[in-house]
Design a protein around this motif. Structure first.
Motif, PDB file in Angstrom:
ATOM      1  N   LEU A   1      39.832  50.102  36.806  1.00  0.00           N
ATOM      2  CA  LEU A   1      40.398  50.313  38.132  1.00  0.00           C
ATOM      3  C   LEU A   1      41.903  50.066  38.124  1.00  0.00           C
ATOM      4  O   LEU A   1      42.677  50.819  38.706  1.00  0.00           O
ATOM      5  CB  LEU A   1      39.718  49.398  39.155  1.00  0.00           C
TER       6      LEU A   1
ATOM      7  N   ILE B   1      35.277  44.957  44.814  1.00  0.00           N
ATOM      8  CA  ILE B   1      34.555  44.960  43.547  1.00  0.00           C
ATOM      9  C   ILE B   1      33.650  43.739  43.609  1.00  0.00           C
ATOM     10  O   ILE B   1      34.120  42.596  43.517  1.00  0.00           O
ATOM     11  CB  ILE B   1      35.510  44.872  42.344  1.00  0.00           C
TER      12      ILE B   1
ATOM     13  N   ALA C   1      33.968  42.025  35.350  1.00  0.00           N
ATOM     14  CA  ALA C   1      35.176  42.819  35.162  1.00  0.00           C
ATOM     15  C   ALA C   1      36.355  41.979  34.684  1.00  0.00           C
ATOM     16  O   ALA C   1      37.210  42.458  33.966  1.00  0.00           O
ATOM     17  CB  ALA C   1      35.540  43.532  36.462  1.00  0.00           C
TER      18      ALA C   1
ATOM     19  N   ALA D   1      32.877  40.305  40.571  1.00  0.00           N
ATOM     20  CA  ALA D   1      33.938  40.734  39.645  1.00  0.00           C
ATOM     21  C   ALA D   1      33.988  39.940  38.345  1.00  0.00           C
ATOM     22  O   ALA D   1      34.765  40.266  37.466  1.00  0.00           O
ATOM     23  CB  ALA D   1      35.298  40.681  40.342  1.00  0.00           C
TER      24      ALA D   1
ATOM     25  N   LEU E   1      37.278  45.993  36.097  1.00  0.00           N
ATOM     26  CA  LEU E   1      38.491  45.906  36.901  1.00  0.00           C
ATOM     27  C   LEU E   1      39.670  46.482  36.121  1.00  0.00           C
ATOM     28  O   LEU E   1      40.590  47.052  36.698  1.00  0.00           O
ATOM     29  CB  LEU E   1      38.753  44.458  37.297  1.00  0.00           C
TER      30      LEU E   1
ATOM     31  N   SER F   1      33.853  38.047  44.512  1.00  0.00           N
ATOM     32  CA  SER F   1      34.210  39.462  44.569  1.00  0.00           C
ATOM     33  C   SER F   1      35.709  39.585  44.806  1.00  0.00           C
ATOM     34  O   SER F   1      36.349  38.664  45.316  1.00  0.00           O
ATOM     35  CB  SER F   1      33.456  40.157  45.708  1.00  0.00           C
TER      36      SER F   1
ATOM     37  N   SER G   1      38.848  47.664  50.047  1.00  0.00           N
ATOM     38  CA  SER G   1      37.857  48.021  49.041  1.00  0.00           C
ATOM     39  C   SER G   1      37.402  46.736  48.365  1.00  0.00           C
ATOM     40  O   SER G   1      38.088  45.728  48.412  1.00  0.00           O
ATOM     41  CB  SER G   1      38.460  48.967  48.021  1.00  0.00           C
TER      42      SER G   1
END
Length: 165
Positions: free
Chosen positions: A17, A158, A164, A161, A14, A103, A156
């Motif tokens: 991102l 992830i 991340a 997560a 993350l 998520s 969107s």
């Protein structure tokens, strides 16, 4: 004629991102427990509050009969707009749902939000890290549900997560 080469980037964390998104726009994110909808409360037990048409009653101002949503910039679906806030909400969701993956669903600030909805900073948050997807005009409860489904379809994600974060 110049030809642009399209690139596809893969994000391993993350943090990767987050650094990428900084170049574009502000983001709004919601940690969601595996099996739950990103904008609606569809599963029994997904909320300990009253739910009408998949919408948590405390999130929006409902008419007394529950058929209408009234406009308010102090009520709406919660989003994190800052890294620290997102991490805190993520930890809380993980702690309250042991063994389930969490998520992160997110949308950029300039996303195409349906008419009648707007993302605003929560007026109760002095740090300006918590945002609300609020109703800007009166609408039927089923109309808000459709709009929240529309937003979810364009978010969107992830998945899982925890690695991340």
């Amino acid at each position: 004629m110049a030809v642009r080469k399209a690139t596809l980037e893969q994000f391993k964390t993350l943090e990767d991102l987050r650094e990428y998104i900084k170049r574009f726009d502000k983001y709004y994110a919601r940690p969601v427990v595996q099996g739950e909808h990103p904008t609606l409360y569809l599963n029994p037990g997904s909320s300990n509050k009253e739910v009408i048409c998949g919408i948590q009653r405390d999130d929006y101002i409902f008419s007394t009969d529950g058929k209408w949503i009234l406009p308010s910039e102090a009520h709406g679906l919660s989003f994190s707009g800052h890294w620290q806030h997102l991490k805190g909400i993520y930890r809380m969701k993980s702690k309250n749902n042991p063994g389930k993956a969490v998520s992160v669903f997110w949308v950029l600030e300039r996303a195409d939000i349906p008419e009648g909805l707007k993302i605003v900073v929560d007026p109760r948050d002095r740090k300006k890290q918590h945002y609300l997807l609020c109703a800007t005009r009166r609408m039927r409860t089923d109309e808000l549900r459709r709009k929240l489904e529309w937003v979810a379809d364009r978010m969107s994600v992830i998945r899982g997560a925890q690695v991340a974060l």
